[in-house]
Design an enzyme around this catalytic site. Structure first.
Site, PDB file in Angstrom:
ATOM      1  N   TRP A 188      64.435  73.275  -8.298  1.00 44.33           N
ATOM      2  CA  TRP A 188      64.554  72.284  -7.638  1.00 44.33           C
ATOM      3  C   TRP A 188      63.465  72.482  -6.317  1.00 44.33           C
ATOM      4  CZ3 TRP A 188      65.825  72.735  -2.236  1.00 44.33           C
ATOM      5  CH2 TRP A 188      65.752  71.529  -1.312  1.00 44.33           C
ATOM      6  N   GLU A 229      65.415  69.442 -11.341  1.00 44.70           N
ATOM      7  CA  GLU A 229      66.675  68.648 -10.346  1.00 44.70           C
ATOM      8  C   GLU A 229      66.019  67.544  -9.425  1.00 44.70           C
ATOM      9  OE1 GLU A 229      69.014  70.937  -8.132  1.00 44.70           O
ATOM     10  OE2 GLU A 229      70.376  69.723  -7.160  1.00 44.70           O
ATOM     11  N   LYS A 231      66.010  64.274  -6.585  1.00 46.09           N
ATOM     12  CA  LYS A 231      66.707  63.923  -5.387  1.00 46.09           C
ATOM     13  C   LYS A 231      66.124  62.440  -4.781  1.00 46.09           C
ATOM     14  CE  LYS A 231      68.011  66.380  -1.345  1.00 46.09           C
ATOM     15  NZ  LYS A 231      68.206  67.750  -0.812  1.00 46.09           N
ATOM     16  N   ASP A 262      72.941  65.912  -9.485  1.00 50.71           N
ATOM     17  CA  ASP A 262      73.487  66.350  -8.519  1.00 50.71           C
ATOM     18  C   ASP A 262      74.154  65.231  -7.871  1.00 50.71           C
ATOM     19  OD1 ASP A 262      74.045  67.073  -5.599  1.00 50.71           O
ATOM     20  OD2 ASP A 262      73.036  68.864  -5.829  1.00 50.71           O
ATOM     21  N   HIS A 265      72.611  63.439  -4.546  1.00 52.59           N
ATOM     22  CA  HIS A 265      71.405  63.163  -4.751  1.00 52.59           C
ATOM     23  C   HIS A 265      71.052  61.767  -4.994  1.00 52.59           C
ATOM     24  CE1 HIS A 265      69.535  67.329  -5.086  1.00 52.59           C
ATOM     25  NE2 HIS A 265      70.449  67.355  -4.106  1.00 52.59           N
ATOM     26  N   HIS A 289      75.168  69.236 -11.012  1.00 55.37           N
ATOM     27  CA  HIS A 289      75.373  69.900  -9.815  1.00 55.37           C
ATOM     28  C   HIS A 289      76.555  69.378  -9.010  1.00 55.37           C
ATOM     29  CE1 HIS A 289      71.716  72.696  -8.507  1.00 55.37           C
ATOM     30  NE2 HIS A 289      72.321  72.951  -9.692  1.00 55.37           N
ATOM     31  N   ASP A 297      73.874  63.367   1.668  1.00 54.96           N
ATOM     32  CA  ASP A 297      73.712  64.747   0.944  1.00 54.96           C
ATOM     33  C   ASP A 297      74.290  65.988   1.626  1.00 54.96           C
ATOM     34  OD1 ASP A 297      73.384  66.414  -1.598  1.00 54.96           O
ATOM     35  OD2 ASP A 297      71.188  66.649  -0.902  1.00 54.96           O
ATOM     36  N   ASP A 299      76.662  68.085   1.061  1.00 51.94           N
ATOM     37  CA  ASP A 299      77.197  69.236   0.372  1.00 51.94           C
ATOM     38  C   ASP A 299      78.411  69.868   1.041  1.00 51.94           C
ATOM     39  OD1 ASP A 299      75.078  70.120  -1.688  1.00 51.94           O
ATOM     40  OD2 ASP A 299      73.822  69.669   0.078  1.00 51.94           O
ATOM     41  N   ASP A 329      77.526  72.864  -6.403  1.00 48.45           N
ATOM     42  CA  ASP A 329      76.516  73.195  -5.491  1.00 48.45           C
ATOM     43  C   ASP A 329      76.890  72.397  -4.049  1.00 48.45           C
ATOM     44  OD1 ASP A 329      74.131  73.443  -4.109  1.00 48.45           O
ATOM     45  OD2 ASP A 329      72.952  71.944  -5.230  1.00 48.45           O
TER      46      ASP A 329
HETATM   47  C1  RNT Z   1      68.816  70.674  -2.854  1.00 45.83           C
HETATM   48  C2  RNT Z   1      69.393  70.887  -4.440  1.00 45.83           C
HETATM   49  C3  RNT Z   1      69.562  72.229  -4.802  1.00 45.83           C
HETATM   50  C4  RNT Z   1      70.220  73.371  -3.734  1.00 45.83           C
HETATM   51  C5  RNT Z   1      70.470  74.727  -4.380  1.00 45.83           C
HETATM   52  C6  RNT Z   1      70.611  75.780  -3.061  1.00 45.83           C
HETATM   53  O1  RNT Z   1      69.325  69.509  -2.337  1.00 45.83           O
HETATM   54  O2  RNT Z   1      70.831  70.245  -4.423  1.00 45.83           O
HETATM   55  O3  RNT Z   1      70.377  72.237  -5.865  1.00 45.83           O
HETATM   56  O4  RNT Z   1      71.221  72.880  -3.265  1.00 45.83           O
HETATM   57  O5  RNT Z   1      69.185  75.050  -4.966  1.00 45.83           O
HETATM   58 ZN    ZN Z   2      71.692  70.760  -6.296  1.00 49.58          ZN
END
Ligand code: RNT
Ligand code: ZN
Length: 421
Positions: A188, A229, A231, A262, A265, A289, A297, A299, A329
């Site tokens: 990523w 990955e 986004k 993810d 994302h 993720h 986003d 998290d 994640d």
């Molecule tokens: C970032 C991505 C990625 C990170 C990690 C720390 O938007 O989701 O996966 O969260 O690599």
């Molecule tokens: Zn991620």
């Protein structure tokens, strides 16, 4: 502590209830026990890593909160993880980022990392029966300060990050080999623009070229699998992300890589559950993720909401567990970090359990066009006694039942974490 006799009696009644719907609970639990969840090491120290004390996080990743007790060393992080795994039923994995290597106080830049810097992690994983996953760390670094890494216009900067990613795959392969469990190495990068770009093409062309250079060397898929990955946007890359969904979707399909989905994302109202059956038509495996965005986003810690249940059911009902690698994640520094891991991991497993207990009658109703029955059974399922099955699963796996895990997490906080400040 909950009474074993009651747990088993409740389980037996639940099995009868599910059997009437054509569900074999014992079989569901057997399947559940085979699905590993990869815990993300970065929840334990707010995505700081161990390269340099207090490294400044950047590149669109934001952690808020200052709850006491964050891990300051690899040993502390491992101790916290051991505690966490003891509160989660089943055998799982650990997902490491490159800047969690152990460099013995020396400055080892990202383009010089080697498997030996992860020897302690590998030995520890072996001792604890865990698989390892890996990630190059293309952020929180002076060469990522302008917001561009693998797609940087500067050839030297690109070369630096390409080398970092090449080495990361080799470390992944070394982990896979040492543990006899395939490592998934996920790329990523934060690359993107805060404001409207004049040229959307050149960075993407450079990224494709960099990725091809990274993946040039063949590595046995038994040892290491590569994932990419995408986004939609990030903080500081609101207007344009080089590695968008369509970019990596095309890349993964043509280069036979894993696509990482993810949950945070995409557009805030867009889930990843529906994407699973689509992308799996065109690629053998994907990486998830599992995260929770709140308005963006952000998290947040994964909770047992409809998004999570939809993801879990797509996996379980279709038997996709062999083609999907599940990683968590998120990062929350405002609550106990062991609890943050535990809540998210237990929810992921619990969601899979609920999905594995889905009655086949819903599908048969759909097949005969009886959408009334489909909807009725979907709704009735929401109050079936999966809690009794979950408690029994935790008991049979030797981990705390219900909220009793919290007592252990609090004790750990009061005896270990509190001393770190
Ligand atoms: C970032 C991505 C990625 C990170 C990690 C720390 O938007 O989701 O996966 O969260 O690599
Ligand atoms: Zn991620």
């Amino acid at each position: 502590m909950a009474n074993t006799i009651n747990i088993e009696a409740a389980y037996k009644l639940a099995c009868e209830r599910y059997a009437a719907l054509g569900v074999d609970v014992g079989h569901a639990l057997k399947t559940l026990a085979t699905i590993p969840i990869s815990l993300h090491c970065w929840q334990g120290d707010d995505v700081d890593g161990f390269e340099n004390a207090g490294g400044a996080l950047g590149n669109g990743l934001a952690v808020t909160g200052n709850y006491p007790g964050k891990a300051r060393t690899p040993d502390e992080l491992r101790t916290d993880l051991e505690k966490t795994y003891s509160l989660i039923p089943g055998k799982h994995r650990l997902n490491l980022h490159a800047f969690y290597g152990e460099f013995g106080g020396k400055k080892v830049d990202r383009d010089a990392i080697e498997p030996k810097h992860f020897a302690n992690w590998i030995a520890w994983a072996k001792k604890n029966g865990l698989g390892l996953d890996f990630n190059p760390t293309c952020f929180s670094h002076p060469k990522a300060a302008d917001g561009f890494t693998l797609s940087n216009a500067d050839k030297g900067v690109r070369k630096f990050w390409i080398e970092h990613c090449i080495r990361s795959r080799e470390i992944g392969a070394a982990m896979g080999k040492a543990l006899g469990k395939t490592c998934v190495t996920n790329v990523w990068i934060p690359d993107g623009y805060k404001d409207t770009p004049a040229d959307r093409v050149a960075p993407r062309a450079r990224l494709a070229e960099s990725l091809d250079a990274i993946f040039k060397k063949q590595i046995s898929p038994k040892l290491n699998l590569d994932a990419v990955e995408p986004k939609l946007f990030g903080i500081g890359s609101e207007s344009y992300v080089v590695g968008s969904h369509e970019f990596y979707m095309g890349y993964a399909v043509t280069r036979k890589k894993l696509l990482t989905l993810d949950a945070g994302h995409y557009h805030p109202s867009e889930g990843i559950a529906d994407k699973i059956s689509s992308v799996l038509q065109f690629m053998p495996e994907i990486l998830l993720h599992v995260s929770r965005g709140v308005r963006w986003d952000s998290d947040h810690v994964v909770i047992l909401n409809d998004d999570l249940l939809s993801i879990a059911r797509e996996i379980a009902v279709n038997g996709f567990e062999k083609r999907l690698h599940i990683g968590l994640d998120y990062f929350d520094a405002s609550i106990n970090r062991v609890a943050a891991w535990t809540i998210g991991a237990r929810n992921m497993i619990r969601a899979l359990l609920i999905a594995l207990l889905e009655t086949p009658l819903i599908r048969t109703a759909e097949a005969r066009g009886d959408f009334t029955t489909r909807l009725a059974l979907q709704e009735e399922a929401k109050s079936l006694p999966f809690g009794a099955v979950w408690d029994y699963y935790c008991e049979s796996q030797g981990v705390p039942i219900g909220e009793h895990w919290l007592t252990e997490a609090k004790n750990y906080e009061n005896t270990v974490l509190i001393k770190r400040n």
